[in-house]
Design a protein around this motif. Sequence first.
Motif, PDB file in Angstrom:
ATOM      1  N   LEU A 379       0.826  -1.206   0.000  1.00  0.00           N
ATOM      2  CA  LEU A 379       0.000   0.000   0.000  1.00  0.00           C
ATOM      3  C   LEU A 379       0.862   1.259   0.000  1.00  0.00           C
ATOM      4  CD1 LEU A 379      -2.820  -0.954   2.546  1.00  0.00           C
ATOM      5  CD2 LEU A 379      -3.024  -0.768   0.068  1.00  0.00           C
ATOM      6  N   ALA A 380       1.896   1.275   0.857  1.00  0.00           N
ATOM      7  CA  ALA A 380       2.746   2.466   0.965  1.00  0.00           C
ATOM      8  C   ALA A 380       3.539   2.692  -0.322  1.00  0.00           C
ATOM      9  CB  ALA A 380       3.693   2.310   2.155  1.00  0.00           C
ATOM     10  N   ALA A 381       4.141   1.627  -0.863  1.00  0.00           N
ATOM     11  CA  ALA A 381       4.978   1.790  -2.056  1.00  0.00           C
ATOM     12  C   ALA A 381       4.153   2.168  -3.280  1.00  0.00           C
ATOM     13  CB  ALA A 381       5.746   0.488  -2.305  1.00  0.00           C
ATOM     14  N   ALA A 382       3.012   1.499  -3.480  1.00  0.00           N
ATOM     15  CA  ALA A 382       2.186   1.778  -4.653  1.00  0.00           C
ATOM     16  C   ALA A 382       1.618   3.191  -4.605  1.00  0.00           C
ATOM     17  CB  ALA A 382       1.054   0.752  -4.750  1.00  0.00           C
ATOM     18  N   SER A 383       1.151   3.615  -3.440  1.00  0.00           N
ATOM     19  CA  SER A 383       0.573   4.961  -3.337  1.00  0.00           C
ATOM     20  C   SER A 383       1.650   6.031  -3.479  1.00  0.00           C
ATOM     21  CB  SER A 383      -0.175   5.106  -2.016  1.00  0.00           C
ATOM     22  OG  SER A 383       0.652   4.779  -0.920  1.00  0.00           O
ATOM     23  N   ALA A 384       2.841   5.806  -2.909  1.00  0.00           N
ATOM     24  CA  ALA A 384       3.929   6.782  -3.058  1.00  0.00           C
ATOM     25  C   ALA A 384       4.330   6.906  -4.524  1.00  0.00           C
ATOM     26  CB  ALA A 384       5.129   6.359  -2.204  1.00  0.00           C
ATOM     27  N   ALA A 392       1.264   4.922 -15.622  1.00  0.00           N
ATOM     28  CA  ALA A 392       0.060   4.793 -16.442  1.00  0.00           C
ATOM     29  C   ALA A 392      -1.069   4.103 -15.690  1.00  0.00           C
ATOM     30  CB  ALA A 392       0.396   4.017 -17.723  1.00  0.00           C
ATOM     31  N   TRP A 393      -0.735   3.079 -14.877  1.00  0.00           N
ATOM     32  CA  TRP A 393      -1.799   2.376 -14.156  1.00  0.00           C
ATOM     33  C   TRP A 393      -2.471   3.288 -13.142  1.00  0.00           C
ATOM     34  CZ3 TRP A 393      -0.982   2.320  -8.941  1.00  0.00           C
ATOM     35  CH2 TRP A 393       0.334   2.406  -8.477  1.00  0.00           C
ATOM     36  N   ALA A 394      -1.700   4.219 -12.548  1.00  0.00           N
ATOM     37  CA  ALA A 394      -2.287   5.144 -11.582  1.00  0.00           C
ATOM     38  C   ALA A 394      -3.195   6.153 -12.279  1.00  0.00           C
ATOM     39  CB  ALA A 394      -1.186   5.863 -10.805  1.00  0.00           C
ATOM     40  N   LEU A 395      -2.770   6.641 -13.437  1.00  0.00           N
ATOM     41  CA  LEU A 395      -3.601   7.588 -14.178  1.00  0.00           C
ATOM     42  C   LEU A 395      -4.907   6.941 -14.629  1.00  0.00           C
ATOM     43  CD1 LEU A 395      -0.861   9.324 -16.367  1.00  0.00           C
ATOM     44  CD2 LEU A 395      -1.990  10.236 -14.313  1.00  0.00           C
ATOM     45  N   LYS A 396      -4.846   5.661 -14.984  1.00  0.00           N
ATOM     46  CA  LYS A 396      -6.061   4.952 -15.392  1.00  0.00           C
ATOM     47  C   LYS A 396      -7.025   4.824 -14.219  1.00  0.00           C
ATOM     48  CE  LYS A 396      -7.638   0.725 -17.643  1.00  0.00           C
ATOM     49  NZ  LYS A 396      -7.225  -0.581 -18.240  1.00  0.00           N
ATOM     50  N   ILE A 397      -6.483   4.526 -13.057  1.00  0.00           N
ATOM     51  CA  ILE A 397      -7.327   4.414 -11.869  1.00  0.00           C
ATOM     52  C   ILE A 397      -7.945   5.754 -11.518  1.00  0.00           C
ATOM     53  CG2 ILE A 397      -7.261   3.989  -9.376  1.00  0.00           C
ATOM     54  CD1 ILE A 397      -5.216   1.791  -9.902  1.00  0.00           C
ATOM     55  N   GLU A 398      -7.177   6.831 -11.706  1.00  0.00           N
ATOM     56  CA  GLU A 398      -7.658   8.167 -11.341  1.00  0.00           C
ATOM     57  C   GLU A 398      -8.779   8.657 -12.256  1.00  0.00           C
ATOM     58  OE1 GLU A 398      -4.312  10.761 -11.184  1.00  0.00           O
ATOM     59  OE2 GLU A 398      -3.316   9.613  -9.595  1.00  0.00           O
ATOM     60  N   ILE A 405      -7.142   9.583  -2.975  1.00  0.00           N
ATOM     61  CA  ILE A 405      -7.188   8.243  -2.419  1.00  0.00           C
ATOM     62  C   ILE A 405      -5.782   7.710  -2.176  1.00  0.00           C
ATOM     63  CG2 ILE A 405      -7.144   6.871  -4.548  1.00  0.00           C
ATOM     64  CD1 ILE A 405      -9.587   6.345  -1.667  1.00  0.00           C
ATOM     65  N   TRP A 406      -4.796   8.198  -2.966  1.00  0.00           N
ATOM     66  CA  TRP A 406      -3.422   7.721  -2.781  1.00  0.00           C
ATOM     67  C   TRP A 406      -2.878   8.150  -1.423  1.00  0.00           C
ATOM     68  CZ3 TRP A 406      -3.292   4.136  -5.999  1.00  0.00           C
ATOM     69  CH2 TRP A 406      -3.694   4.269  -7.336  1.00  0.00           C
ATOM     70  N   TRP A 407      -3.262   9.326  -0.969  1.00  0.00           N
ATOM     71  CA  TRP A 407      -2.780   9.777   0.345  1.00  0.00           C
ATOM     72  C   TRP A 407      -3.396   8.934   1.461  1.00  0.00           C
ATOM     73  CZ3 TRP A 407       1.314  12.750   0.678  1.00  0.00           C
ATOM     74  CH2 TRP A 407       1.637  13.567  -0.407  1.00  0.00           C
ATOM     75  N   MET A 408      -4.628   8.528   1.276  1.00  0.00           N
ATOM     76  CA  MET A 408      -5.248   7.642   2.261  1.00  0.00           C
ATOM     77  C   MET A 408      -4.527   6.299   2.316  1.00  0.00           C
ATOM     78  SD  MET A 408      -9.010   5.873   2.245  1.00  0.00           S
ATOM     79  CE  MET A 408      -8.359   4.500   1.270  1.00  0.00           C
ATOM     80  N   LEU A 409      -4.225   5.739   1.143  1.00  0.00           N
ATOM     81  CA  LEU A 409      -3.527   4.458   1.107  1.00  0.00           C
ATOM     82  C   LEU A 409      -2.109   4.585   1.644  1.00  0.00           C
ATOM     83  CD1 LEU A 409      -4.711   3.148  -2.389  1.00  0.00           C
ATOM     84  CD2 LEU A 409      -5.572   2.518  -0.127  1.00  0.00           C
ATOM     85  N   LEU A 410      -1.462   5.704   1.358  1.00  0.00           N
ATOM     86  CA  LEU A 410      -0.112   5.927   1.882  1.00  0.00           C
ATOM     87  C   LEU A 410      -0.127   5.986   3.408  1.00  0.00           C
ATOM     88  CD1 LEU A 410       2.880   6.532   1.365  1.00  0.00           C
ATOM     89  CD2 LEU A 410       2.283   8.959   1.233  1.00  0.00           C
ATOM     90  N   ALA A 411      -1.078   6.729   3.954  1.00  0.00           N
ATOM     91  CA  ALA A 411      -1.177   6.818   5.415  1.00  0.00           C
ATOM     92  C   ALA A 411      -1.456   5.449   6.038  1.00  0.00           C
ATOM     93  CB  ALA A 411      -2.282   7.805   5.801  1.00  0.00           C
ATOM     94  N   THR A 412      -2.323   4.664   5.397  1.00  0.00           N
ATOM     95  CA  THR A 412      -2.639   3.331   5.914  1.00  0.00           C
ATOM     96  C   THR A 412      -1.418   2.427   5.864  1.00  0.00           C
ATOM     97  OG1 THR A 412      -4.914   3.582   5.123  1.00  0.00           O
ATOM     98  CG2 THR A 412      -4.186   1.368   5.676  1.00  0.00           C
ATOM     99  N   GLY A 413      -0.692   2.460   4.745  1.00  0.00           N
ATOM    100  CA  GLY A 413       0.496   1.626   4.621  1.00  0.00           C
ATOM    101  C   GLY A 413       1.578   1.993   5.606  1.00  0.00           C
ATOM    102  N   VAL A 414       1.820   3.288   5.765  1.00  0.00           N
ATOM    103  CA  VAL A 414       2.836   3.740   6.722  1.00  0.00           C
ATOM    104  C   VAL A 414       2.436   3.345   8.141  1.00  0.00           C
ATOM    105  CG1 VAL A 414       3.894   5.785   7.737  1.00  0.00           C
ATOM    106  CG2 VAL A 414       3.682   5.600   5.258  1.00  0.00           C
ATOM    107  N   ALA A 415       1.166   3.506   8.478  1.00  0.00           N
ATOM    108  CA  ALA A 415       0.703   3.100   9.806  1.00  0.00           C
ATOM    109  C   ALA A 415       0.909   1.604  10.022  1.00  0.00           C
ATOM    110  CB  ALA A 415      -0.766   3.458   9.975  1.00  0.00           C
TER     111      ALA A 415
END
Length: 569
Positions: A379-384, A392-398, A405-415
Amino acid sequence: MNPPVPLSRARPLWLRDARWELVVFGAFALLVLAAGLGLRDPWPSDEPRFALVAQWMVEHGQWLFPHRGHELYPDKPPVFMWLQALSYYLTHNWRIAFLLPSLLAALGALALVYDLARRLWNHRSALLAAATLLVTIHFTYQMRNAQIDPLLLGWMTLANYGLLRHLLLGPCWRWFAIGCFFAGVGVATKGVGVLALLMLVPYLVARRGHWRQLALPTGGWRWAGGLALFFVAILGWLLPMLLVARADGDPQHAEYVQNILFGQTVHRYATPTGHIHSPFYFLGIIVVDWLPLSLLLPWALPAWWRRLKRRDARFLLPLGWAALVLLFFSISPGKRDVYILPALPMVALALAPLLPGLLRRRGVRVAVFALTVLLAGTLAAASALAIHRHPAWALKIEQSLDPRIWWMLLATGVAGLAIAALTRVRRAPLGWLLFAGVLWSVYGVWGYPLLNGDRSARDVMVEARAIAGPQATIGLLAWKEQNLLMAQGPVAEFGFLRPWPQQYAEAVAWLQADPAQRWVFSLDEAMGACVDRARAVHVGHANRRDWWMFRHDAVIPGCIPRTAGDDDE
């Protein structure tokens, strides 16, 4: 069997008082399962459909024959929608009401697994079993959704509880009757609720083989009387429906009866039209979706086998029942992951006496620690990467999701990584417990508001009303349940199951009747080449689809689009 030790004298797991442990666990379970309650609307694929049916029940008082818009909805019995409607009467808030039955079913299943495990073994084992069930991904994810399967799990767990209280801790004919009755309620909720009665198969095997820890109730008429309550529960729904359908002579009601009794049960099991998978499909579901419980199976399977060789019926009945459920659904070509969800509480129950020893094993702790680090690190690596590199995969998701949503996943992964660093391998089970609490609470409180506008179609329906104005009527073409559910102001619809060309033709005729006060809200594909997009308005993107609005002046005369309906998300 000896009665269970009172909680006041039970040996606690980590606090000084077992009663306080239950209070803390109950609060934690509520956090994990209810975080975000009231912060989102129904999401596809099934939630908007059931909420729409329940809303129709409340608004039109039609309880026996569910409707999706103006069409009958014969795919499922109405019990789940009844409970959603009842929840609305209690809360006066659809955002809470549509999720409340699933939440109560989840909390009830946890309580039943704990209580039965405590009676069969002890408080410590029971609490670990309930906690293992709670933080198993498949359980938590599904029980946070407003679908029929979480409620079915609740009814079947209650039925199993009643049967096991009688078969293992009895004789107790009252609990046998309760078990049979709620197996019938499970059938009225979804036909496969009858599978709860398969618990009698391993019981008969154990009784014939003189297994230990087995109750030996006698009295043939009581067995028949309990089983009769199974049919009473079903007839409580079925009989009024049949009587009304016969009395009013409505051919649509007759077709509904035929479909709900045969088309959605026997036919769907024997000759399904979708979700076709191999006979081994559910093994993959167990390995992946049942994490972290599935990590325990390499150690649990030999331990179960040893206890089965000692003829301990406390293991044969729940495990035998879970195996029969797995076999039943594996035979059918059509399979979905939720089909075996009701087996999960019984597997957790059979794990109960093993958990105190298993969780002390270094191999188990290493496996759980690795799972925590792997999921949190991913979660942390993918969101960062999505935030800083925009692959490209992130732009497609967006295209469908809010980039925040990436900041939420980053916070969850870091936690999660921080929790793993603090608990380390030595306390890895506690680490997963805490990470699960963070994951689901952040997802509910932070993720629900971010995702809701797109997932629920609320944003496009608000925009559609802004385009049409407050007085105009919006006709829905090739609509999904979430569009009608989230519609603002006056709307019309042209059927849900009807082919798109027929809906289009009726929509155009409807526009002509009052071109100044009517708009059509349409899926992009349903318009085909029959609408001049230069005169239409692009409303937005939701649920991976593009939506448009047009008036009569955008219609190309004499054109009928050659398109057909597609599947929901």
